[in-house]
Design an enzyme around this catalytic site. Structure first.
Site, PDB file in Angstrom:
ATOM      1  N   SER A  60       0.735  -1.137  -0.088  1.00  0.00           N
ATOM      2  CA  SER A  60      -0.071  -0.027  -0.042  1.00  0.00           C
ATOM      3  C   SER A  60       0.824   1.244  -0.065  1.00  0.00           C
ATOM      4  CB  SER A  60      -1.130   0.076   1.221  1.00  0.00           C
ATOM      5  OG  SER A  60      -0.218  -0.064   2.438  1.00  0.00           O
TER       6      SER A  60
ATOM      7  N   HIS B  96       1.071   5.167   4.383  1.00  0.00           N
ATOM      8  CA  HIS B  96       0.165   5.708   3.317  1.00  0.00           C
ATOM      9  C   HIS B  96       0.328   7.181   3.175  1.00  0.00           C
ATOM     10  CE1 HIS B  96      -3.142   2.290   4.225  1.00  0.00           C
ATOM     11  NE2 HIS B  96      -2.036   1.831   3.618  1.00  0.00           N
TER      12      HIS B  96
END
Length: 219
Positions: A145, A196
């Protein structure tokens, strides 16, 4: 007697996914990255379980105490490890759609640089945030991610440069996607939000450094 009207059913989410997969225009590097993630997941499962934290550490998941001891390679290897099939599938679906667009926009080499450096940057920011925090909690981190958010960050810059649209993507779609994903991460447990946000920032910066808009010659 009562009458009930049943509206016609549109295509299901699975049908939509199949349509998108069939429409996909394969690109080399992103397809390779997806393949490597899947292969590593299968190897982890064959030799143990991706749900076993110690097994994941053995395979190279990010673990701050070991990174502090000099195992910096974990900032790279953790990008190709996933905790369970759902974790892998969710990441690869997003990567399959967004990564293809980005690779077509910047080319193979630049895409690989954005994916790898953006992912490593996200891993480092996650690591630094954890060792400098005051919670005293140490986590084992893994997943693509961070690299995927680097892809999103680079796409955001490219969309801005191209006046809000590139192929079938718009700036609004990317902002909504990034915003919803970040929001979901902040309200959920066990999500590496630092990776992230870090990936998003790194990807945007790399997009600025590496992307050059194609000139259109008017005859």
């Amino acid at each position: 007697m009562n009458e009930y009207y049943y509206p016609p059913q549109g295509p299901s989410m699975l049908d939509e996914l199949k349509i998108q997969v069939q429409k996909r225009k394969p690109v080399l590097i992103n397809t390779l990255m997806i393949g490597v993630n899947i292969l590593v997941f299968l190897l982890v499962e064959v030799t143990g379980s991706s749900g076993d934290t110690m097994h994941m550490i053995t395979w190279g998941a990010a673990f701050p105490p070991l990174i502090q001891e000099g195992e910096y390679y974990r900032l790279f290897t953790c990008m190709f490890l996933h905790f369970g099939f759902a974790h892998l599938a969710n990441n690869m679906i997003v990567l399959g759609f967004l990564g293809d667009n980005l690779e077509r926009a910047v080319g193979r080499v630049r895409y690989l640089i954005i994916y790898i450096l953006g992912g490593i940057g996200a891993s480092y920011i996650s690591y630094y945030t954890e060792i400098s925090g005051s919670s005293g909690r140490i986590s084992v981190s893994a997943g693509a991610s961070g690299a995927i958010f680097a892809v999103i960050g680079a796409m955001l810059y490219i969309l801005i440069v191209n006046k809000g649209r590139l192929e079938d993507l718009t700036t609004r779609q990317m902002v909504v996607l990034a915003g919803l994903t970040l929001y979901h991460g902040f309200i959920s447990a066990g999500v590496d939000n630092a990776a992230h946000v870090g990936g998003l920032i790194c990807g945007f910066v790399l997009g600025v450094l590496l992307y050059r808009r194609k000139k259109v010659n008017i005859m």
